[in-house]
Design a protein around this motif. Structure first.
Motif: not given
Length: 219
Positions: A164-169, A186-190
């Protein structure tokens, strides 16, 4: 840069030191001349994907290696060669992780298998003493237990959904380009952290200063 609340870490090459060539050399000493055709960090026989997603037992893996190599290798010989790449867990990286965990929710997502995991547990006992490595994370996910693995973007989406994590943060840190690409899809910061770089070089107070940081919003 988005505000980072969660950080998902890779294991090998990030906290656990690895040397893939040691496993290659160990198999060659056993007479496996086609090792490079069977396995590398960036390209693997489907056999290894099945092992890393828990769809192949250790026993079937050992027999498959014997069948592929046409060599009468024992389970112990294969295990020792397979685990030769696993080196050590520097305690200064653990201290660093504990400091990060004071400011962020930290998670682990590692491609591994039951054979490596058993060896990894012994390395942790040897190098970390009473510190429970998995307990340092809110969740420590290993592909052979999860049933899915990097670099597929869907594997990251499934992990985010499960947690239940938000990819944007959420920030993902790995040392393999393909895994970084999957995470970005998948929208993650990397942050891509290739060898010989390691986490001690990262400034936990200002992620955006790191070369290789990519915000998913700019992709």
């Amino acid at each position: 840069m988005p505000s980072i609340r969660n950080i998902i870490f890779d294991l090998g090459g990030i906290f656990l030191n690895l040397d893939y060539q040691l496993t290659a050399q160990a198999f060659r000493r056993l007479g496996v001349t086609q090792y490079d055709e069977l396995f590398s960090q960036h390209h693997a026989n489907p056999l290894f994907e099945q092992l890393e997603t828990g769809h192949l037992s250790n026993e079937d893996f050992f027999q498959s290696i014997r069948d592929l190599t046409e060599l009468p290798l024992s389970d112990a010989q294969i295990t020792n060669a397979w685990n030769a790449m696993l080196l050590d867990m520097p305690t200064d990286r653990i201290t660093w992780l504990q400091a990060v965990a004071q400011q962020h929710e930290v998670y682990l997502f590692s491609n591994t298998n039951a054979i490596h995991y058993a060896c990894f547990e012994n390395i942790c006992k040897r190098d970390l003493g009473n510190i429970n490595f998995n307990a340092l994370f809110r969740f420590a996910g290993y592909s052979h237990q999860l049933g899915f693995r990097k670099p597929a973007a869907d594997s990251f989406r499934q992990l985010l959904g499960n947690l239940q994590l938000n990819a944007s943060n959420t920030l993902f840190i790995d040392d393999t380009p393909g895994n970084i690409s999957g995470a970005q899809a998948a929208g993650l910061n990397t942050i891509f952290l290739p060898p010989p770089q390691h986490v001690l070089e990262l400034d936990i107070h200002n992620w955006s200063q790191h070369q290789g940081f990519t915000s998913s919003k700019s992709m």
